[in-house]
Design a protein around this motif. Structure first.
Motif, PDB file in Angstrom:
ATOM      1  N   PHE A 107      47.155  -4.169 -60.382  1.00 57.77           N
ATOM      2  CA  PHE A 107      46.404  -2.966 -60.746  1.00 57.77           C
ATOM      3  C   PHE A 107      45.732  -3.079 -62.119  1.00 57.77           C
ATOM      4  O   PHE A 107      45.423  -2.068 -62.740  1.00 57.77           O
ATOM      5  N   LYS A 108      45.468  -4.319 -62.561  1.00 58.61           N
ATOM      6  CA  LYS A 108      44.877  -4.493 -63.890  1.00 58.61           C
ATOM      7  C   LYS A 108      43.467  -3.922 -63.963  1.00 58.61           C
ATOM      8  O   LYS A 108      43.050  -3.405 -65.009  1.00 58.61           O
ATOM      9  N   ASP A 109      42.697  -3.985 -62.876  1.00 60.55           N
ATOM     10  CA  ASP A 109      41.340  -3.445 -62.899  1.00 60.55           C
ATOM     11  C   ASP A 109      41.336  -1.923 -63.011  1.00 60.55           C
ATOM     12  O   ASP A 109      40.377  -1.336 -63.521  1.00 60.55           O
ATOM     13  N   GLU A 110      42.401  -1.297 -62.524  1.00 57.68           N
ATOM     14  CA  GLU A 110      42.515   0.158 -62.605  1.00 57.68           C
ATOM     15  C   GLU A 110      43.270   0.603 -63.854  1.00 57.68           C
ATOM     16  O   GLU A 110      43.406   1.798 -64.110  1.00 57.68           O
ATOM     17  N   GLN A 111      43.804  -0.382 -64.608  1.00 58.10           N
ATOM     18  CA  GLN A 111      44.597  -0.091 -65.808  1.00 58.10           C
ATOM     19  C   GLN A 111      45.780   0.821 -65.499  1.00 58.10           C
ATOM     20  O   GLN A 111      46.083   1.775 -66.228  1.00 58.10           O
ATOM     21  N   ARG A 112      46.478   0.483 -64.420  1.00 52.87           N
ATOM     22  CA  ARG A 112      47.688   1.223 -64.042  1.00 52.87           C
ATOM     23  C   ARG A 112      48.867   0.265 -64.027  1.00 52.87           C
ATOM     24  O   ARG A 112      48.721  -0.920 -63.782  1.00 52.87           O
ATOM     25  N   PHE A 113      50.046   0.798 -64.302  1.00 52.78           N
ATOM     26  CA  PHE A 113      51.301   0.038 -64.278  1.00 52.78           C
ATOM     27  C   PHE A 113      51.226  -1.196 -65.185  1.00 52.78           C
ATOM     28  O   PHE A 113      51.769  -2.251 -64.863  1.00 52.78           O
ATOM     29  N   GLN A 114      50.568  -1.051 -66.317  1.00 50.35           N
ATOM     30  CA  GLN A 114      50.404  -2.179 -67.221  1.00 50.35           C
ATOM     31  C   GLN A 114      51.656  -2.390 -68.063  1.00 50.35           C
ATOM     32  O   GLN A 114      52.422  -1.454 -68.334  1.00 50.35           O
ATOM     33  N   GLY A 116      54.449  -2.686 -70.688  1.00 53.06           N
ATOM     34  CA  GLY A 116      54.774  -1.935 -71.894  1.00 53.06           C
ATOM     35  C   GLY A 116      54.383  -0.478 -71.861  1.00 53.06           C
ATOM     36  O   GLY A 116      54.760   0.286 -72.764  1.00 53.06           O
ATOM     37  N   LEU A 117      53.643  -0.058 -70.838  1.00 50.61           N
ATOM     38  CA  LEU A 117      53.187   1.326 -70.762  1.00 50.61           C
ATOM     39  C   LEU A 117      54.002   2.106 -69.743  1.00 50.61           C
ATOM     40  O   LEU A 117      54.339   1.602 -68.670  1.00 50.61           O
ATOM     41  N   MET A 118      54.294   3.355 -70.063  1.00 54.32           N
ATOM     42  CA  MET A 118      55.009   4.240 -69.152  1.00 54.32           C
ATOM     43  C   MET A 118      54.087   4.652 -68.011  1.00 54.32           C
ATOM     44  O   MET A 118      52.871   4.815 -68.204  1.00 54.32           O
ATOM     45  N   ASP A 119      54.649   4.825 -66.815  1.00 53.60           N
ATOM     46  CA  ASP A 119      53.851   5.271 -65.679  1.00 53.60           C
ATOM     47  C   ASP A 119      54.694   6.184 -64.803  1.00 53.60           C
ATOM     48  O   ASP A 119      55.836   6.508 -65.142  1.00 53.60           O
ATOM     49  N   ASP A 120      54.141   6.602 -63.692  1.00 55.50           N
ATOM     50  CA  ASP A 120      54.761   7.597 -62.830  1.00 55.50           C
ATOM     51  C   ASP A 120      55.586   6.930 -61.732  1.00 55.50           C
ATOM     52  O   ASP A 120      55.084   6.059 -61.017  1.00 55.50           O
ATOM     53  N   ALA A 121      56.846   7.341 -61.572  1.00 60.40           N
ATOM     54  CA  ALA A 121      57.734   6.719 -60.591  1.00 60.40           C
ATOM     55  C   ALA A 121      57.296   7.006 -59.156  1.00 60.40           C
ATOM     56  O   ALA A 121      57.407   6.142 -58.283  1.00 60.40           O
ATOM     57  N   ALA A 122      56.813   8.218 -58.904  1.00 65.40           N
ATOM     58  CA  ALA A 122      56.365   8.563 -57.556  1.00 65.40           C
ATOM     59  C   ALA A 122      55.175   7.710 -57.143  1.00 65.40           C
ATOM     60  O   ALA A 122      55.117   7.184 -56.024  1.00 65.40           O
ATOM     61  N   GLU A 123      54.206   7.552 -58.058  1.00 67.16           N
ATOM     62  CA  GLU A 123      53.043   6.730 -57.747  1.00 67.16           C
ATOM     63  C   GLU A 123      53.432   5.261 -57.620  1.00 67.16           C
ATOM     64  O   GLU A 123      52.863   4.531 -56.801  1.00 67.16           O
ATOM     65  N   CYS A 124      54.395   4.832 -58.403  1.00 61.86           N
ATOM     66  CA  CYS A 124      54.899   3.456 -58.288  1.00 61.86           C
ATOM     67  C   CYS A 124      55.526   3.240 -56.914  1.00 61.86           C
ATOM     68  O   CYS A 124      55.245   2.242 -56.243  1.00 61.86           O
ATOM     69  N   PHE A 125      56.354   4.171 -56.484  1.00 59.36           N
ATOM     70  CA  PHE A 125      57.007   4.102 -55.185  1.00 59.36           C
ATOM     71  C   PHE A 125      55.962   4.015 -54.072  1.00 59.36           C
ATOM     72  O   PHE A 125      56.032   3.156 -53.182  1.00 59.36           O
ATOM     73  N   GLU A 126      54.977   4.902 -54.119  1.00 58.09           N
ATOM     74  CA  GLU A 126      53.932   4.926 -53.089  1.00 58.09           C
ATOM     75  C   GLU A 126      53.135   3.627 -53.067  1.00 58.09           C
ATOM     76  O   GLU A 126      52.824   3.088 -51.996  1.00 58.09           O
ATOM     77  N   ASN A 127      52.784   3.121 -54.253  1.00 62.79           N
ATOM     78  CA  ASN A 127      51.954   1.922 -54.306  1.00 62.79           C
ATOM     79  C   ASN A 127      52.716   0.666 -53.897  1.00 62.79           C
ATOM     80  O   ASN A 127      52.121  -0.262 -53.335  1.00 62.79           O
ATOM     81  N   ILE A 128      54.012   0.613 -54.144  1.00 62.80           N
ATOM     82  CA  ILE A 128      54.812  -0.505 -53.640  1.00 62.80           C
ATOM     83  C   ILE A 128      54.753  -0.521 -52.112  1.00 62.80           C
ATOM     84  O   ILE A 128      54.526  -1.560 -51.486  1.00 62.80           O
ATOM     85  N   LEU A 129      54.923   0.648 -51.499  1.00 61.59           N
ATOM     86  CA  LEU A 129      54.863   0.731 -50.040  1.00 61.59           C
ATOM     87  C   LEU A 129      53.469   0.376 -49.518  1.00 61.59           C
ATOM     88  O   LEU A 129      53.330  -0.326 -48.515  1.00 61.59           O
TER      89      LEU A 129
END
Length: 342
Positions: A107-114, A116-129
């Protein structure tokens, strides 16, 4: 924000008295996941712990090997690696770096889940699936996936269609559903105020009220009126996820909503109509929660072999207790509030 994870009751088998049924093949050991200073990986660690403790998901993933690999960006390989370490390592806490790096690269192009940075667990769960789906069925659109090898859709997907008195809007298939906002939670509060006492089967009714508030469409006859959409469930998902979202870190509704959670859920009470006969009969059992407070994610998961709930705070793993379903929510609520105040 809390995530509630439920799974379909098996036809046979039980793990012990008082707890929801599960597989006796569950691994006895539970391990934490490291979160070193500056990593900010609690959101990922919580999502991974819930996925690992879902027996049906863990067993299904273990049986898969063929996939479209993306090397350092392969989330499928990274998750399989963590699961393998959970099973084989003697360490009490393991690094989740491989999966963290795979997410960051993906997700580097979207600058998500980079990193050292905090992110959202729900979105992480969904994106793993979602990424597991793409690694297994690269040429299939997510909403049209019928592949038997895609555990994302085979285990999580709900086939829904939306209808109102005049027409059917269309059929959708989604792995994750039911995100409710503050206005929806106020509707839950109003339902509770009209109720003398909280029934054990009321949780689905409350969720349906929250999930349908404000879900209106313009009348197709152009009469100017709005018509409320009704959702119909057409399949019987093995795993259902529910998310509660507040518009502020502190909410006066948090404790009331947690108290209203039921350890059981029937799909017939969650939708306007259910067409699948198995879905009409099956009860869902609460098996995991991801909770967010004070900029930190924690997880609770039901360990089926020991019939105990386990609390995960990164590397810290604690057994909650062997508990009955009726006292489950109260115990988790008490522990969670204690953690928030400490």
């Amino acid at each position: 924000m809390a995530w509630v994870k439920l799974f379909r009751k098996p036809g046979t088998g039980s793990t012990g008295t008082g707890g929801p049924p599960g597989s006796m093949l569950s691994l006895a050991l539970t391990k934490g996941l490291l979160n070193e200073p500056g990593q900010n990986s609690c959101f990922l660690n919580s999502a991974v712990q819930v996925l690992w403790q879902l027996d049906v998901f863990r067993r299904s993933l273990r049986q898969l090997s063929a996939h479209f690999c993306l090397g350092d960006a392969c989330i499928f390989c990274a998750l399989k690696s963590i699961f393998s370490q959970f099973q084989q390592s003697r360490e009490r806490a393991l690094p989740s770096d491989t999966l963290r790096h795979a997410l960051a690269e993906t997700f580097k192009d979207e600058q998500r889940f980079q990193l050292g940075l905090m992110d959202d667990a729900a979105e992480c769960f969904e994106n793993i699936l979602e990424r597991i789906h793409l690694h297994l069925v690269s040429d299939s659109a997510a909403e049209a996936c019928t592949s038997k090898s895609c555990i994302t859709h085979q285990k999580f997907a709900m086939t829904l269609y939306e209808q109102h008195p005049y027409f059917v809007c269309g059929i959708k298939e989604c792995p994750v559903t039911f995100v409710t906002d503050r206005d929806s939670l106020k509707e839950v509060e109003r339902v509770l105020e009209r109720t003398d006492r909280l029934r054990s089967d009321m949780f689905g009714e409350l969720l349906q009220a929250a999930n349908t508030i404000g879900d209106l469409r313009n009348c197709p006859s152009n009469c100017g009126q709005s018509i409320k959409i009704r959702r119909v469930l057409m399949n019987c998902p093995e795993i259902v996820t529910i998310g509660f979202v507040w518009d502020a870190e502190q909410s006066d509704l948090t404790e009331d909503v947690i108290r209203s959670l039921g350890p059981h859920l029937n799909l017939s009470g969650l939708f306007y109509r259910v067409t699948d006969e198995n879905a009409k009969k099956r009860d869902l059992h609460l098996v995991g929660m991801i909770c967010y407070s004070s900029r930190h994610y924690l997880a609770f998961a039901y360990h089926s072999k020991s019939s105990k709930w386990v609390f995960f705070d990164d590397a810290t793993v604690k057994e909650v207790s062997k508990t009955t379903n009726t006292s489950l929510i109260n115990q988790i609520n008490h522990i969670y509030r204690s953690l928030c105040l400490s």
